[in-house]
Design a protein around this motif. Structure first.
Motif, PDB file in Angstrom:
ATOM      1  N   ALA A 256       0.887  -0.996   0.002  1.00  0.00           N
ATOM      2  CA  ALA A 256      -0.046   0.127   0.241  1.00  0.00           C
ATOM      3  C   ALA A 256       1.129   1.154  -0.243  1.00  0.00           C
ATOM      4  O   ALA A 256       1.728   1.260   0.634  1.00  0.00           O
ATOM      5  CB  ALA A 256      -0.597  -0.214   1.372  1.00  0.00           C
ATOM      6  N   LEU A 257       0.191   2.532  -0.568  1.00  0.00           N
ATOM      7  CA  LEU A 257       1.373   3.167  -1.244  1.00  0.00           C
ATOM      8  C   LEU A 257       0.794   5.188  -0.514  1.00  0.00           C
ATOM      9  O   LEU A 257      -0.566   4.915  -0.764  1.00  0.00           O
ATOM     10  CB  LEU A 257       1.571   3.453  -2.176  1.00  0.00           C
ATOM     11  N   ASP A 258       1.416   5.950   0.371  1.00  0.00           N
ATOM     12  CA  ASP A 258       0.343   6.677   0.236  1.00  0.00           C
ATOM     13  C   ASP A 258       1.120   7.692   1.175  1.00  0.00           C
ATOM     14  O   ASP A 258       2.518   7.791   1.287  1.00  0.00           O
ATOM     15  CB  ASP A 258      -0.372   6.412   2.153  1.00  0.00           C
ATOM     16  N   LYS A 259       0.699   9.568   1.682  1.00  0.00           N
ATOM     17  CA  LYS A 259       1.713  10.386   1.823  1.00  0.00           C
ATOM     18  C   LYS A 259       2.080  10.123   3.372  1.00  0.00           C
ATOM     19  O   LYS A 259       1.805   9.492   3.948  1.00  0.00           O
ATOM     20  CB  LYS A 259       1.141  11.470   1.427  1.00  0.00           C
ATOM     21  N   ASP A 260       3.312  10.717   3.078  1.00  0.00           N
ATOM     22  CA  ASP A 260       4.068  10.293   4.679  1.00  0.00           C
ATOM     23  C   ASP A 260       3.293  10.762   5.709  1.00  0.00           C
ATOM     24  O   ASP A 260       2.640   9.912   6.804  1.00  0.00           O
ATOM     25  CB  ASP A 260       4.773  10.913   4.859  1.00  0.00           C
ATOM     26  N   THR A 261       2.151  12.065   5.347  1.00  0.00           N
ATOM     27  CA  THR A 261       2.002  13.005   6.274  1.00  0.00           C
ATOM     28  C   THR A 261       0.473  12.273   7.086  1.00  0.00           C
ATOM     29  O   THR A 261      -0.103  11.986   7.719  1.00  0.00           O
ATOM     30  CB  THR A 261       1.168  14.038   5.898  1.00  0.00           C
ATOM     31  N   ASN A 262      -0.479  11.780   5.841  1.00  0.00           N
ATOM     32  CA  ASN A 262      -1.619  11.070   6.037  1.00  0.00           C
ATOM     33  C   ASN A 262      -0.888  10.279   6.505  1.00  0.00           C
ATOM     34  O   ASN A 262      -2.284   9.709   7.458  1.00  0.00           O
ATOM     35  CB  ASN A 262      -1.640   9.994   4.269  1.00  0.00           C
ATOM     36  N   TYR A 279      -1.887  17.100  11.357  1.00  0.00           N
ATOM     37  CA  TYR A 279      -0.141  16.621  11.203  1.00  0.00           C
ATOM     38  C   TYR A 279      -0.029  17.503  10.327  1.00  0.00           C
ATOM     39  O   TYR A 279       0.032  17.497   9.349  1.00  0.00           O
ATOM     40  CB  TYR A 279      -0.155  15.471  11.431  1.00  0.00           C
ATOM     41  N   VAL A 280       1.044  18.608  11.202  1.00  0.00           N
ATOM     42  CA  VAL A 280       2.577  19.184  10.498  1.00  0.00           C
ATOM     43  C   VAL A 280       3.479  19.244  10.262  1.00  0.00           C
ATOM     44  O   VAL A 280       3.708  18.470  11.269  1.00  0.00           O
ATOM     45  CB  VAL A 280       1.708  20.775  10.871  1.00  0.00           C
ATOM     46  N   HIS A 281       3.485  18.367   9.411  1.00  0.00           N
ATOM     47  CA  HIS A 281       4.867  17.542   9.209  1.00  0.00           C
ATOM     48  C   HIS A 281       6.042  19.046   8.505  1.00  0.00           C
ATOM     49  O   HIS A 281       6.016  19.383   7.250  1.00  0.00           O
ATOM     50  CB  HIS A 281       4.995  16.682   8.412  1.00  0.00           C
ATOM     51  N   LEU A 282       7.449  19.558   9.303  1.00  0.00           N
ATOM     52  CA  LEU A 282       8.239  19.807   8.864  1.00  0.00           C
ATOM     53  C   LEU A 282       9.392  18.886   9.019  1.00  0.00           C
ATOM     54  O   LEU A 282      10.018  19.196   9.764  1.00  0.00           O
ATOM     55  CB  LEU A 282       8.435  21.318  10.319  1.00  0.00           C
ATOM     56  N   GLY A 283       9.625  18.482   7.797  1.00  0.00           N
ATOM     57  CA  GLY A 283      11.342  17.957   7.699  1.00  0.00           C
ATOM     58  C   GLY A 283      12.047  18.153   6.733  1.00  0.00           C
ATOM     59  O   GLY A 283      13.076  19.855   5.865  1.00  0.00           O
ATOM     60  N   GLY A 285      10.428  18.752   3.390  1.00  0.00           N
ATOM     61  CA  GLY A 285      10.385  19.570   3.307  1.00  0.00           C
ATOM     62  C   GLY A 285       8.575  19.512   4.158  1.00  0.00           C
ATOM     63  O   GLY A 285       8.465  19.064   5.358  1.00  0.00           O
ATOM     64  N   ILE A 286       7.544  20.460   4.080  1.00  0.00           N
ATOM     65  CA  ILE A 286       6.297  20.935   4.779  1.00  0.00           C
ATOM     66  C   ILE A 286       4.748  20.013   3.790  1.00  0.00           C
ATOM     67  O   ILE A 286       4.396  20.509   2.694  1.00  0.00           O
ATOM     68  CB  ILE A 286       5.881  22.171   4.858  1.00  0.00           C
ATOM     69  N   GLY A 287       3.992  18.996   5.153  1.00  0.00           N
ATOM     70  CA  GLY A 287       2.879  19.017   4.364  1.00  0.00           C
ATOM     71  C   GLY A 287       2.177  19.296   5.790  1.00  0.00           C
ATOM     72  O   GLY A 287       2.929  18.969   6.708  1.00  0.00           O
ATOM     73  N   ALA A 288       1.197  18.804   5.369  1.00  0.00           N
ATOM     74  CA  ALA A 288      -0.466  18.295   6.210  1.00  0.00           C
ATOM     75  C   ALA A 288      -0.600  16.476   6.238  1.00  0.00           C
ATOM     76  O   ALA A 288      -1.283  16.484   5.331  1.00  0.00           O
ATOM     77  CB  ALA A 288      -0.883  19.066   7.001  1.00  0.00           C
ATOM     78  N   GLY A 289      -1.347  16.352   7.165  1.00  0.00           N
ATOM     79  CA  GLY A 289      -1.744  14.992   7.467  1.00  0.00           C
ATOM     80  C   GLY A 289      -3.100  15.699   7.800  1.00  0.00           C
ATOM     81  O   GLY A 289      -3.489  16.001   8.992  1.00  0.00           O
ATOM     82  N   ARG A 301      -8.377  12.884  -4.741  1.00  0.00           N
ATOM     83  CA  ARG A 301      -6.987  12.746  -6.127  1.00  0.00           C
ATOM     84  C   ARG A 301      -5.996  12.909  -4.901  1.00  0.00           C
ATOM     85  O   ARG A 301      -4.547  13.076  -5.384  1.00  0.00           O
ATOM     86  CB  ARG A 301      -6.885  13.900  -6.589  1.00  0.00           C
ATOM     87  N   THR A 302      -6.058  12.056  -4.199  1.00  0.00           N
ATOM     88  CA  THR A 302      -5.044  12.117  -2.286  1.00  0.00           C
ATOM     89  C   THR A 302      -4.150  13.924  -2.571  1.00  0.00           C
ATOM     90  O   THR A 302      -3.213  13.621  -2.313  1.00  0.00           O
ATOM     91  CB  THR A 302      -3.818  11.196  -2.819  1.00  0.00           C
ATOM     92  N   GLY A 303      -4.879  14.770  -2.545  1.00  0.00           N
ATOM     93  CA  GLY A 303      -4.502  16.180  -2.531  1.00  0.00           C
ATOM     94  C   GLY A 303      -4.555  17.175  -2.158  1.00  0.00           C
ATOM     95  O   GLY A 303      -3.992  18.371  -1.682  1.00  0.00           O
ATOM     96  N   ALA A 304      -5.737  16.352  -0.976  1.00  0.00           N
ATOM     97  CA  ALA A 304      -5.240  17.111   0.259  1.00  0.00           C
ATOM     98  C   ALA A 304      -3.871  17.078   1.283  1.00  0.00           C
ATOM     99  O   ALA A 304      -3.525  16.230   1.040  1.00  0.00           O
ATOM    100  CB  ALA A 304      -6.734  16.836   1.150  1.00  0.00           C
ATOM    101  N   GLY A 305      -3.748  18.486   1.913  1.00  0.00           N
ATOM    102  CA  GLY A 305      -2.812  18.686   3.341  1.00  0.00           C
ATOM    103  C   GLY A 305      -1.107  18.880   2.172  1.00  0.00           C
ATOM    104  O   GLY A 305      -1.013  18.787   2.655  1.00  0.00           O
ATOM    105  N   GLU A 306      -1.643  19.797   0.974  1.00  0.00           N
ATOM    106  CA  GLU A 306      -0.407  19.845  -0.294  1.00  0.00           C
ATOM    107  C   GLU A 306      -0.326  21.102   0.544  1.00  0.00           C
ATOM    108  O   GLU A 306      -0.127  22.303   0.052  1.00  0.00           O
ATOM    109  CB  GLU A 306      -0.269  19.855  -0.932  1.00  0.00           C
ATOM    110  N   PHE A 307       0.468  21.459   2.254  1.00  0.00           N
ATOM    111  CA  PHE A 307       0.095  22.067   3.230  1.00  0.00           C
ATOM    112  C   PHE A 307       1.473  23.368   2.488  1.00  0.00           C
ATOM    113  O   PHE A 307       1.000  24.256   2.203  1.00  0.00           O
ATOM    114  CB  PHE A 307       0.205  21.726   4.090  1.00  0.00           C
ATOM    115  N   GLY A 308       2.170  23.040   2.050  1.00  0.00           N
ATOM    116  CA  GLY A 308       4.188  24.077   1.608  1.00  0.00           C
ATOM    117  C   GLY A 308       3.470  24.530   0.799  1.00  0.00           C
ATOM    118  O   GLY A 308       3.789  25.102   0.706  1.00  0.00           O
ATOM    119  N   HIS A 309       2.321  24.253  -0.088  1.00  0.00           N
ATOM    120  CA  HIS A 309       2.882  24.764  -1.770  1.00  0.00           C
ATOM    121  C   HIS A 309       1.989  26.075  -1.462  1.00  0.00           C
ATOM    122  O   HIS A 309       1.484  26.128  -2.259  1.00  0.00           O
ATOM    123  CB  HIS A 309       2.688  24.031  -2.740  1.00  0.00           C
TER     124      HIS A 309
END
Length: 428
Positions: A256-262, A279-283, A285-289, A301-309
């Motif tokens: 199974a594949l998913d975004k790190d923040t999810n 969950y806001v991840h700062l490493g 890059g930056i993203g949110a789950g 489309r698994t696009g939610a949480g593209e917080f950093g952009h």
């Protein structure tokens, strides 16, 4: 009982034909819901821990009849998924036999694939970490090279901790078909020539580790249903690469594949966090789950949480994504020059936008950059938000391997009815 307060609804597991009230945690007694009801029982066993839970208590909390509970627990015990845990006092009559989950009955692998490193770990059925491997990696080396490295690390992890299966391959778990995890995917992969057919007569569960599958978490954007990364920022060569199927072909296991923040958000949810949070991840890059009303929200489309952009400065510096003034570009630049206060201020702008858009309860901060200056980031974000919102801000805490553990939960959670089975791990 100590476990009683921890028991809640069974999660977001969907059963289209269910007549059960899933929101209250009650199961239906229809044959169509056999796996659903078994998942309810398994989840109670998981939450009860080593002290266990008795059959009458299972019936009380699930709404299943005592006869249904007896049949389900008999099947689960025959499958090796549960064992006796002593006796509980009774209000009348003889003491009740307690049942507990058998952690060594099955395992799942979780992989965090970051831009510059890779972590692979093994969780048992209870979610406890058994073994971990961490190595340097480079997404820029190309999809095939990196996929080979992931497969090598997973094989080494299983050999190190479980001894692998026949011929050095990890043994494939059936969990006695109840619930049956990954078989549809395996059959599809054999038909498409992605994995070799398994000689069922030559594979025995005796003494062999039972591995349910592999969950992989990586930076987005990606399509978790198709199992493919999209245009990962800075690494366009990954766009459309069939990572899930390619890795499954190398390992002979469902993936199974998913975004790190999810994945991280899922892990936090399963540890008992409730309501709506990010969950806001700062490493690197930056993203949110995002978890909305108790369920991981991925978007269409698994696009939610593209917080950093999100653009927070119209005339700001260029970002690797192609835009200007992205929160990620500004925040990482501040970190690079050692200005944590400015990084926290910029991060707070994005967190405020997120909170006002979604009306969530709290934001949990995590990632290696946050871990390096946790108090400063939490204090800085809280200070910037104080005049705008009552939103709670806290460190995510927990293990340093939160994302890899969440990746393994992509495989484990559906067994307990705690989330929908990913496309790569369909249950039937």
């Amino acid at each position: 009982m100590q476990w009683a307060n921890a028991i809640g609804p069974p999660g977001e597991e969907a059963a289209a034909s269910a007549t059960a009230d899933q929101g209250s945690g009650q199961g239906g007694n229809l044959s169509l819901l056999r796996n659903h009801n078994a998942s309810l029982v398994l989840d109670l066993l998981r939450k009860a821990g080593e002290d266990g839970i008795s059959r009458p208590e299972i019936a009380d909390y699930t709404g299943l009849t005592p006869q249904a509970v007896s049949k389900i627990t008999a099947r689960l015990r025959q499958a090796g998924l549960l064992a006796e845990a002593g006796r509980h006092p009774s209000t009348g009559g003889k003491p009740r036999t307690a049942l507990r989950l058998e952690p060594s009955a099955a395992y799942a692998v979780g992989v965090q694939l970051d831009r510059d490193e890779m972590t692979a770990l093994l969780l048992d059925l209870s979610g406890s970490r058994v073994a971990t491997r961490a190595v340097s990696a480079d997404l820029g080396a190309g999809p095939d090279v990196v996929t080979d490295q992931v497969a090598d690390q997973v094989r080494a992890l299983l050999a190190q901790s479980l001894g692998g299966g026949p011929g050095g391959r990890p043994a494939r778990a059936r969990v006695a078909g109840f619930p049956d995890v990954g078989e549809q995917t395996r059959a599809r992969q054999e038909r498409e020539g992605l994995v070799d057919p398994v000689d069922e007569g030559g594979e025995s569960d005796e003494g062999a580790a039972r591995v349910l599958g592999v969950g992989v978490a990586m930076p987005g954007p990606l399509d978790h249903r198709a199992g493919v990364p999209l245009r990962v920022t800075g690494y366009p060569e990954w766009d459309g690469y069939r990572l899930r199927d390619e890795l499954a072909g190398r390992l002979g296991l469902p993936v199974a594949l998913d975004k790190d923040t999810n994945a991280a958000a899922l892990g936090i949810l399963l540890q008992g966090e409730s309501g709506s949070f990010a969950y806001v991840h700062l490493g690197t890059g930056i993203g949110a789950g995002l978890v909305l009303e108790g369920a991981v929200y991925r978007g269409v489309r698994t696009g939610a949480g593209e917080f950093g952009h999100q653009v927070v400065q119209l005339d700001g510096p260029s970002c690797a994504c192609g835009k200007r003034g992205c929160l990620e570009a500004l925040c990482l630049a501040a970190i690079a020059r050692g200005d944590v206060a400015e990084a926290a201020r910029v991060l707070a702008v994005g967190v405020t936008n997120l909170a006002e858009l979604l009306d969530i309860d709290q934001v949990l901060l995590g990632g290696r950059a946050v871990a390096a200056a946790e108090a400063e980031f939490v204090r800085g974000v809280r200070a910037a938000l104080r005049s705008r919102t009552r939103l709670m801000v806290a460190p995510a805490g927990g293990s340093a391997y939160r994302i890899a553990e969440g990746a393994a939960q992509l495989v484990l959670a559906p067994v307990f009815g705690r989330t929908e089975a990913p496309a790569g791990l369909r249950m039937h």
